[in-house]
Design a protein around this motif. Structure first.
Motif, PDB file in Angstrom:
ATOM      1  N   PRO A   4       0.873  -1.169   0.050  1.00 30.89           N
ATOM      2  CA  PRO A   4       0.071  -0.014   0.073  1.00 30.89           C
ATOM      3  C   PRO A   4       1.012   1.185   0.069  1.00 30.89           C
ATOM      4  O   PRO A   4       2.155   1.281   0.253  1.00 30.89           O
ATOM      5  N   TYR A   5       0.211   2.389  -0.458  1.00 29.47           N
ATOM      6  CA  TYR A   5       1.231   3.831  -0.412  1.00 29.47           C
ATOM      7  C   TYR A   5       2.049   3.743   0.694  1.00 29.47           C
ATOM      8  O   TYR A   5       3.112   3.849   0.373  1.00 29.47           O
ATOM      9  N   LYS A   6       1.665   3.970   1.959  1.00 32.87           N
ATOM     10  CA  LYS A   6       2.655   4.480   2.840  1.00 32.87           C
ATOM     11  C   LYS A   6       3.707   3.198   2.993  1.00 32.87           C
ATOM     12  O   LYS A   6       4.998   3.689   3.148  1.00 32.87           O
ATOM     13  N   GLU A   7       3.429   1.882   3.024  1.00 35.63           N
ATOM     14  CA  GLU A   7       4.248   0.856   3.114  1.00 35.63           C
ATOM     15  C   GLU A   7       5.316   1.092   2.130  1.00 35.63           C
ATOM     16  O   GLU A   7       6.454   0.810   2.334  1.00 35.63           O
ATOM     17  N   GLY A   8       4.676   1.201   0.781  1.00 30.99           N
ATOM     18  CA  GLY A   8       5.729   1.346  -0.183  1.00 30.99           C
ATOM     19  C   GLY A   8       6.664   2.349  -0.288  1.00 30.99           C
ATOM     20  O   GLY A   8       7.840   2.119  -0.659  1.00 30.99           O
ATOM     21  N   ILE A   9       6.058   3.567   0.076  1.00 30.55           N
ATOM     22  CA  ILE A   9       6.951   4.735   0.249  1.00 30.55           C
ATOM     23  C   ILE A   9       8.007   4.163   1.304  1.00 30.55           C
ATOM     24  O   ILE A   9       9.196   4.569   1.034  1.00 30.55           O
ATOM     25  N   ASP A  10       7.727   3.933   2.317  1.00 34.68           N
ATOM     26  CA  ASP A  10       8.718   3.425   3.421  1.00 34.68           C
ATOM     27  C   ASP A  10       9.663   2.339   2.772  1.00 34.68           C
ATOM     28  O   ASP A  10      10.968   2.509   3.032  1.00 34.68           O
ATOM     29  N   PHE A  11       9.102   1.394   2.217  1.00 37.53           N
ATOM     30  CA  PHE A  11      10.058   0.324   1.836  1.00 37.53           C
ATOM     31  C   PHE A  11      10.981   0.786   0.590  1.00 37.53           C
ATOM     32  O   PHE A  11      12.308   0.450   0.772  1.00 37.53           O
ATOM     33  N   ALA A  12      10.364   1.805  -0.353  1.00 40.82           N
ATOM     34  CA  ALA A  12      11.396   2.181  -1.408  1.00 40.82           C
ATOM     35  C   ALA A  12      12.413   3.011  -0.716  1.00 40.82           C
ATOM     36  O   ALA A  12      13.609   3.096  -1.223  1.00 40.82           O
ATOM     37  N   GLU A  13      12.104   4.021   0.230  1.00 37.48           N
ATOM     38  CA  GLU A  13      13.098   4.891   0.850  1.00 37.48           C
ATOM     39  C   GLU A  13      14.096   4.051   1.416  1.00 37.48           C
ATOM     40  O   GLU A  13      15.269   4.457   1.573  1.00 37.48           O
ATOM     41  N   ASN A  14      13.772   3.097   2.165  1.00 39.61           N
ATOM     42  CA  ASN A  14      14.632   2.044   3.128  1.00 39.61           C
ATOM     43  C   ASN A  14      15.567   1.549   2.202  1.00 39.61           C
ATOM     44  O   ASN A  14      16.924   1.550   2.089  1.00 39.61           O
ATOM     45  N   TYR A  15      15.228   0.874   0.861  1.00 38.93           N
ATOM     46  CA  TYR A  15      15.907   0.515  -0.219  1.00 38.93           C
ATOM     47  C   TYR A  15      16.884   1.391  -0.699  1.00 38.93           C
ATOM     48  O   TYR A  15      18.038   0.908  -1.096  1.00 38.93           O
ATOM     49  N   LEU A  16      16.344   2.674  -1.195  1.00 38.55           N
ATOM     50  CA  LEU A  16      17.211   3.696  -1.803  1.00 38.55           C
ATOM     51  C   LEU A  16      18.317   4.201  -0.818  1.00 38.55           C
ATOM     52  O   LEU A  16      19.551   4.252  -1.316  1.00 38.55           O
ATOM     53  N   ASN A  17      18.059   4.175   0.467  1.00 39.67           N
ATOM     54  CA  ASN A  17      19.151   4.964   1.397  1.00 39.67           C
ATOM     55  C   ASN A  17      19.950   3.704   2.125  1.00 39.67           C
ATOM     56  O   ASN A  17      20.934   3.915   2.253  1.00 39.67           O
ATOM     57  N   ASN A  18      19.581   2.707   2.140  1.00 41.13           N
ATOM     58  CA  ASN A  18      20.290   1.498   2.871  1.00 41.13           C
ATOM     59  C   ASN A  18      20.795   0.285   1.810  1.00 41.13           C
ATOM     60  O   ASN A  18      21.756  -0.306   2.218  1.00 41.13           O
TER      61      ASN A  18
END
Length: 185
Positions: A4-18
């Motif tokens: 879902p939107y919020k989980e997807g945003i959190d997941f994408a940001e975690n992937y991009l940054n970590n």
């Protein structure tokens, strides 16, 4: 199933940054999702398209579709894209792959209040013009000194609008320390 939107945003940001690790040695800079679009590919399969920018010391850099920039504006865009389509992972990433280099020039201890920035815009808009505000944020406006890409980041009130006469988007940038206005159509 995609997030879902919020989980997807959190997941994408975690992937991009970590996991991607572009800015991993630069603690003041993080990759942040600025916008999300969702498209149905086929029944049960959706594409999540993330527009990504850098956040520097807690403020986002300007995100502009590079196709809308006019060379005369001298504002550069900072936009990358990440896609989640067929898996619950980031399937594709396009954009910034180099570490962001910057030097802090000076501390800002006072900025224009939003009401003053809106008044500056109001005083610079023609009498017969009418704009609907879509989004307002405080962020960095990356102003190029020349066409080499070098420039200064200025803190600005970024006001995204739609002209009510022709439905075209207009973004107003009000430098948050000087009050100088820049308009991008």
């Amino acid at each position: 199933m995609l997030h879902p939107y919020k989980e997807g945003i959190d997941f994408a940001e975690n992937y991009l940054n970590n996991e991607l690790g572009i800015e991993d040695s630069n603690p003041d800079v993080k990759l942040k999702v600025a916008e999300v679009s969702v498209f149905k590919v086929y029944e049960g399969c959706y594409c999540y398209w993330y527009k990504v920018t850098r956040e520097i010391c807690g403020l986002p850099k300007t995100v502009i579709d590079p196709g809308t920039l006019q060379k005369s504006t001298m504002i550069s865009a900072d936009m990358s894209e990440a896609y989640m389509i067929y898996t619950d992972e980031v399937d594709m990433y396009f954009g910034n792959t180099r570490r962001f280099e910057y030097k802090k020039k000076n501390e800002i201890d006072k900025i224009l209040p939003l009401s003053a920035a809106l008044e500056i815009i109001f005083n610079n808009v023609g009498e017969n013009s009418s704009y609907a505000i879509k989004n307002i944020m405080l962020g960095y406006m990356d102003v190029r000194k020349d066409y080499s890409g070098n420039g200064d980041m200025e803190v600005a009130w970024i006001v995204e609008t739609t002209n009510e006469q022709d439905e075209k988007g207009t973004t107003f940038y009000v430098n948050a320390t000087t009050g100088k206005i820049t308009v991008v159509y």
